[in-house]
Design a protein around this motif. Structure first.
Motif, PDB file in Angstrom:
ATOM      1  N   GLU A 103      39.765  47.775  17.238  1.00  0.00           N
ATOM      2  CA  GLU A 103      39.224  48.481  18.396  1.00  0.00           C
ATOM      3  C   GLU A 103      39.977  49.786  18.631  1.00  0.00           C
ATOM      4  O   GLU A 103      39.610  50.577  19.484  1.00  0.00           O
ATOM      5  N   GLY A 110      33.400  49.851  19.878  1.00  0.00           N
ATOM      6  CA  GLY A 110      33.678  48.436  19.631  1.00  0.00           C
ATOM      7  C   GLY A 110      34.670  48.302  18.484  1.00  0.00           C
ATOM      8  O   GLY A 110      35.532  49.147  18.279  1.00  0.00           O
ATOM      9  N   ASP A 112      35.486  48.565  14.616  1.00  0.00           N
ATOM     10  CA  ASP A 112      35.041  49.221  13.386  1.00  0.00           C
ATOM     11  C   ASP A 112      35.880  48.707  12.232  1.00  0.00           C
ATOM     12  O   ASP A 112      37.018  48.258  12.414  1.00  0.00           O
ATOM     13  N   THR A 136      29.078  50.763  13.399  1.00  0.00           N
ATOM     14  CA  THR A 136      28.085  51.154  14.395  1.00  0.00           C
ATOM     15  C   THR A 136      28.782  51.249  15.755  1.00  0.00           C
ATOM     16  O   THR A 136      29.963  50.913  15.861  1.00  0.00           O
ATOM     17  N   ASP A 138      28.528  49.212  18.010  1.00  0.00           N
ATOM     18  CA  ASP A 138      28.797  47.834  18.432  1.00  0.00           C
ATOM     19  C   ASP A 138      29.972  47.269  17.633  1.00  0.00           C
ATOM     20  O   ASP A 138      30.655  47.989  16.914  1.00  0.00           O
ATOM     21  N   ASP A 139      30.202  45.956  17.735  1.00  0.00           N
ATOM     22  CA  ASP A 139      31.296  45.303  17.024  1.00  0.00           C
ATOM     23  C   ASP A 139      30.909  45.035  15.572  1.00  0.00           C
ATOM     24  O   ASP A 139      29.884  44.398  15.305  1.00  0.00           O
ATOM     25  N   ASP A 140      31.749  45.490  14.654  1.00  0.00           N
ATOM     26  CA  ASP A 140      31.564  45.268  13.217  1.00  0.00           C
ATOM     27  C   ASP A 140      32.859  44.642  12.699  1.00  0.00           C
ATOM     28  O   ASP A 140      33.909  45.299  12.693  1.00  0.00           O
ATOM     29  N   SER A 156      28.014  41.663  12.300  1.00  0.00           N
ATOM     30  CA  SER A 156      27.730  42.777  13.195  1.00  0.00           C
ATOM     31  C   SER A 156      26.717  42.357  14.250  1.00  0.00           C
ATOM     32  O   SER A 156      25.910  41.461  14.034  1.00  0.00           O
ATOM     33  N   VAL A 157      26.789  43.041  15.382  1.00  0.00           N
ATOM     34  CA  VAL A 157      25.803  42.858  16.444  1.00  0.00           C
ATOM     35  C   VAL A 157      24.794  43.991  16.310  1.00  0.00           C
ATOM     36  O   VAL A 157      25.154  45.158  16.358  1.00  0.00           O
ATOM     37  N   LYS A 158      23.531  43.651  16.100  1.00  0.00           N
ATOM     38  CA  LYS A 158      22.479  44.657  15.974  1.00  0.00           C
ATOM     39  C   LYS A 158      21.286  44.239  16.828  1.00  0.00           C
ATOM     40  O   LYS A 158      21.053  43.056  17.044  1.00  0.00           O
ATOM     41  N   GLU A 159      20.543  45.225  17.305  1.00  0.00           N
ATOM     42  CA  GLU A 159      19.387  44.940  18.161  1.00  0.00           C
ATOM     43  C   GLU A 159      18.384  44.022  17.484  1.00  0.00           C
ATOM     44  O   GLU A 159      17.775  43.173  18.118  1.00  0.00           O
ATOM     45  N   ASP A 164      24.331  36.838  18.588  1.00  0.00           N
ATOM     46  CA  ASP A 164      25.561  37.600  18.787  1.00  0.00           C
ATOM     47  C   ASP A 164      25.934  38.294  17.473  1.00  0.00           C
ATOM     48  O   ASP A 164      25.342  39.291  17.111  1.00  0.00           O
TER      49      ASP A 164
END
Length: 181
Positions: A103, A110, A112, A136, A138-140, A156-159, A164
């Motif tokens: 982080e 988030g 990386d 991204t 978000d959290d990777d 990863s969190v993706k739409e 999660d």
């Protein structure tokens, strides 16, 4: 404590031994997670939020001693550990490249994924952010790469994901780190 590290070994290619809780100086009353064994089996990296760290969850290493026992855990230097959280160290099969999520440093947002190169004296190069599209806003986390550097896997969190953290395969044609191939 919501995390402990266990050890299991392959027996004659037939199966695994029952997982055994690692010793008390590894599993403290704090959270220990995400262990990665070096390809030669002589170094184990893991994360912990134990007292005495740099900040949040930090990465530690234990080295196999000449008597086949493990050294005490030693925190990795501030060049790789930040005042924020580090997670999921992965030692590439080349034995010198460590991939991990942070982080801190220069994140897109988030957690990386970064990599750093270890030198024989225990030093590390300045971490390099793998950049978009691997990272991204978000959290990777939990990135691993195969030996030739052409395929990786990441949580990863993706739409468009299923929940999660989901696991994604990354085909990395033309993307190589540290001349790994």
């Amino acid at each position: 404590n919501t995390g402990n590290l266990y050890m299991s070994q392959m027996v004659d290619g037939e199966g695994w031994t029952k997982p055994k809780l690692m010793r008390e100086d590894v599993n403290t009353r704090y959270r220990e997670t995400h262990a990665s064994l070096s390809p030669d089996g002589n170094s184990m990296f893991f994360t912990s939020n134990r007292v005495g760290g740099i900040g949040g969850k930090d990465m530690y290493v234990m080295r196999k001693l000449p008597n086949d026992k493990w050294s005490d855990p030693k925190i990795l230097p501030e060049v790789v550990n930040s005042p924020y959280n580090e997670e999921s160290p992965f030692i590439h099969p080349d034995g010198v490249t460590i991939f991990y999520s942070s982080e801190g440093h220069n994140t897109i947002g988030g957690y990386d994924v970064f990599y750093s190169i270890m030198d024989p004296s225990g030093g590390f190069t300045e971490p390099v952010n793998l950049g978009y599209p691997i990272n991204t806003p978000d959290d990777d986390v939990s990135y691993i790469m195969n030996i030739d550097g052409r395929r990786g896997y990441i949580a990863s969190v993706k739409e468009d994901g299923l929940g999660d953290l989901d696991i994604y395969e990354i085909l990395q044609e033309g993307i190589y780190y540290n001349n790994l191939i």
